[in-house]
Design a protein around this motif. Structure first.
Motif, PDB file in Angstrom:
ATOM      1  N   HIS A   1       0.815  -1.207   0.000  1.00  0.00           N
ATOM      2  CA  HIS A   1       0.000   0.000   0.000  1.00  0.00           C
ATOM      3  C   HIS A   1       0.852   1.261   0.000  1.00  0.00           C
ATOM      4  O   HIS A   1       0.370   2.326  -0.356  1.00  0.00           O
TER       5      HIS A   1
ATOM      6  N   VAL B   1       1.711   2.781  -3.744  1.00  0.00           N
ATOM      7  CA  VAL B   1       0.718   3.465  -4.554  1.00  0.00           C
ATOM      8  C   VAL B   1       1.171   4.871  -4.912  1.00  0.00           C
ATOM      9  O   VAL B   1       1.620   5.620  -4.062  1.00  0.00           O
TER      10      VAL B   1
ATOM     11  N   GLU C   1      -5.413   6.134  -6.659  1.00  0.00           N
ATOM     12  CA  GLU C   1      -4.429   5.097  -6.376  1.00  0.00           C
ATOM     13  C   GLU C   1      -4.413   4.111  -7.533  1.00  0.00           C
ATOM     14  O   GLU C   1      -5.466   3.676  -7.991  1.00  0.00           O
TER      15      GLU C   1
ATOM     16  N   ILE D   1      -2.569   0.493  -8.501  1.00  0.00           N
ATOM     17  CA  ILE D   1      -1.730  -0.596  -7.988  1.00  0.00           C
ATOM     18  C   ILE D   1      -1.558  -1.641  -9.086  1.00  0.00           C
ATOM     19  O   ILE D   1      -2.543  -2.219  -9.580  1.00  0.00           O
TER      20      ILE D   1
ATOM     21  N   ASN E   1     -10.038   4.926  -6.918  1.00  0.00           N
ATOM     22  CA  ASN E   1      -9.769   3.994  -8.006  1.00  0.00           C
ATOM     23  C   ASN E   1      -9.886   2.548  -7.547  1.00  0.00           C
ATOM     24  O   ASN E   1      -9.485   1.629  -8.251  1.00  0.00           O
ATOM     25  N   SER E   2     -10.420   2.366  -6.351  1.00  0.00           N
ATOM     26  CA  SER E   2     -10.620   1.020  -5.830  1.00  0.00           C
ATOM     27  C   SER E   2     -11.890   0.986  -4.990  1.00  0.00           C
ATOM     28  O   SER E   2     -12.435   2.032  -4.616  1.00  0.00           O
TER      29      SER E   2
ATOM     30  N   GLU F   1     -13.653  -1.284  -1.722  1.00  0.00           N
ATOM     31  CA  GLU F   1     -13.634  -2.354  -0.733  1.00  0.00           C
ATOM     32  C   GLU F   1     -15.061  -2.856  -0.535  1.00  0.00           C
ATOM     33  O   GLU F   1     -15.990  -2.057  -0.362  1.00  0.00           O
TER      34      GLU F   1
ATOM     35  N   LYS G   1     -11.279  -6.514  -2.219  1.00  0.00           N
ATOM     36  CA  LYS G   1     -10.908  -5.199  -2.742  1.00  0.00           C
ATOM     37  C   LYS G   1     -10.745  -5.276  -4.255  1.00  0.00           C
ATOM     38  O   LYS G   1     -10.000  -6.116  -4.764  1.00  0.00           O
TER      39      LYS G   1
ATOM     40  N   ASN H   1      -9.333  -3.422  -7.298  1.00  0.00           N
ATOM     41  CA  ASN H   1      -8.321  -2.408  -7.573  1.00  0.00           C
ATOM     42  C   ASN H   1      -8.396  -1.907  -9.016  1.00  0.00           C
ATOM     43  O   ASN H   1      -8.799  -2.637  -9.920  1.00  0.00           O
ATOM     44  N   ASN H   2      -7.985  -0.659  -9.219  1.00  0.00           N
ATOM     45  CA  ASN H   2      -7.905  -0.057 -10.557  1.00  0.00           C
ATOM     46  C   ASN H   2      -9.259  -0.082 -11.273  1.00  0.00           C
ATOM     47  O   ASN H   2      -9.381  -0.581 -12.389  1.00  0.00           O
TER      48      ASN H   2
ATOM     49  N   THR I   1      -8.100  -3.604 -14.108  1.00  0.00           N
ATOM     50  CA  THR I   1      -8.837  -3.947 -12.897  1.00  0.00           C
ATOM     51  C   THR I   1      -8.471  -5.355 -12.433  1.00  0.00           C
ATOM     52  O   THR I   1      -8.396  -6.284 -13.236  1.00  0.00           O
TER      53      THR I   1
ATOM     54  N   ASP J   1      -8.579  -8.664  -5.165  1.00  0.00           N
ATOM     55  CA  ASP J   1      -7.830  -9.321  -4.098  1.00  0.00           C
ATOM     56  C   ASP J   1      -8.769  -9.480  -2.899  1.00  0.00           C
ATOM     57  O   ASP J   1      -9.673  -8.667  -2.712  1.00  0.00           O
TER      58      ASP J   1
END
Length: 463
Positions: free
Chosen positions: A34, A37, A47, A49, A205-206, A208, A234, A236-237, A243, A246
């Protein structure tokens, strides 16, 4: 990483052992990722990743993905104001990010490898029983790595499935605000019940996703009841970059009958993909003694081996594979498995399919056929019909009542908040039995010609 249910002592592996040192190393790696980023100039709070890279390529990664530059900019302008918010109920999301499946159908994907629950039911060893059941709980994550969003179900929408492993599956959207679904599944070996409620946190950009649900499985032969608490996910992107998904954290499967427990750590993805997909943990006795160690990758396979009280493999034993992902269609647009295609197929639908079934949704069907324009317009039309029905209900002073599930007085605690619990009322079993025993079961009506109709008031279906 702390336990979600006070099982921290157990999840440490009984004070040492093979997996404890691995978990400790990956925990520190997960913290470091993290810090990798980077933000892009002009995009506050962004963010990016790259799971396959480090810190130096965040800006290059941001320009990759499914979006055109102008679409990225437009979507960012629309969504950045929601940073920190729960976006579960937003209805303005473009269909470009959707897959042709609803959340009710997504709930049914947990049944792809339900033969693992059959094996758990047939197993005489109480700890191997838990190993099989936990492998079933992990198996769905291969499908959950898809980067497309399912459609939010319309209130009263349903999904039925038969013709798979002898199961009968029914799901219903029981609440619109907050969005909640309930499902019941049964075959000769087990019953499965879930109340599903998602809570989200948009981070720019993510996203949860917190599973404020309750999943319970009853194994018929042994009579044990299992409860599952999965980790958060999560995404991401979402806008910038490729995208990817995780699910770092603990999964806990508890035998409510005996007190035995499985605690599995889903390793967070570290720099250059270190630890991604890896799952490690143990089956513990009610006395919190490790009995079986479990290891694998949620996108490949899971294996187990008896262990000693330190969590190390017992001499003379071997690692045994208990689940492996099935072959998947090559180059599938939505990364669907063969089972996901079955879920959308009418081949897994029962006779006299309910008109409220997700397969019949015109926006979902249009997207499946590749007509994004029609999918978007139909999605907007259904959402307006849902709002119109709500106005009618409020004018009449009435409340929506689910057909196949009843809301209980129970409020269940979860790691991320409290949950109103719904229970299966048995009426669908009676409904299906009545159809199967009557002449209408031989009705050869083209099921695809049925008009989607989840509406409580007949006037809503014609709006």
């Amino acid at each position: 990483m702390g336990s979600k249910d006070g099982s921290g002592a157990a999840s440490s592996g009984g004070g040492g052992g093979f997996f404890s040192s691995i978990a400790a190393g990956v925990r520190s790696l997960g913290t470091a990722v993290h810090k990798s980023v980077n933000g892009l100039v002009g995009y506050e709070g962004l963010e990016v990743i790259n799971p396959d890279g480090g810190t130096e390529d965040a800006e290059a990664e941001a320009l990759r993905g499914r979006w055109k530059q102008e679409d990225r900019d437009s979507y960012w302008k629309m969504m950045h104001k929601y940073i920190g918010a729960d976006v579960t109920s937003l209805v303005t999301l473009p269909v470009i990010i959707f897959e042709p499946m609803t959340m009710l159908q997504k709930m049914a994907e947990l049944m792809e490898y339900c033969e693992l629950l059959d094996k758990a039911d047939e197993c005489e060893d109480p700890y191997m029983r838990m190993a099989y059941a936990s492998a079933w709980a992990v198996s769905v994550y291969f499908a959950y790595q898809r980067t497309w969003k399912p459609f939010n179900p319309i209130l009263g929408e349903t999904y039925e499935m038969v013709n798979h492993q002898g199961i009968s599956f029914i799901a219903e959207q029981v609440s619109h605000h907050p969005p909640m679904g309930a499902a019941h599944c049964e075959n000769a070996h087990f019953t499965y019940d879930i109340t599903s409620k998602l809570k989200t946190k948009f981070l720019g950009n993510s996203l949860e996703v917190y599973p404020l649900g309750r999943t319970r499985v009853s194994l018929k032969k042994s009579g044990v009841k299992l409860e599952l608490v999965p980790p958060l996910t999560k995404v991401n992107n979402l806008i910038f970059g490729r995208t990817w998904v995780d699910s770092p954290g603990e999964m806990v499967l508890t035998n409510l009958t005996t007190g035995d427990k499985v605690v599995l750590l889903f390793q967070p993805c570290g720099w250059f993909g270190a630890g991604r997909y890896e799952v490690d943990g143990y089956v513990y006795s009610a006395a919190e003694e490790p009995k079986i160690m479990i290891t694998g990758k949620w996108n490949q396979s899971m294996s187990c081996q008896p262990c000693d009280q330190e969590g190390d493999p017992l001499p003379g034993t071997e690692l045994k594979e208990i689940w492996r992902v099935a072959p998947t269609p090559p180059n599938d647009k939505y990364q669907y498995t063969h089972f996901a295609h079955k879920i959308n197929s009418f081949d897994t639908a029962p006779k006299k399919l309910l008109a409220s079934d997700s397969r019949l949704r015109p926006d979902r069907y249009a997207l499946e056929k590749g007509d994004m324009s029609k999918s978007g317009s139909e999605k907007s039309r259904l959402e307006e019909q849902q709002r119109a029905e709500k106005r009618t209900r409020e004018a009449k002073g009435e409340q929506f009542t689910p057909r196949w599930f009843n809301r209980t007085d129970e409020i269940a605690p979860t790691p991320w908040g409290e949950l109103e619990v719904y229970e299966y009322n048995g009426k669908y079993t009676e409904h299906r039995a009545a159809i199967d025993s009557s002449s209408v079961a031989d009705d050869d009506t083209d099921v695809t010609s049925i008009e989607f109709n989840p509406w409580q008031y007949s006037s809503s279906s014609s709006q």
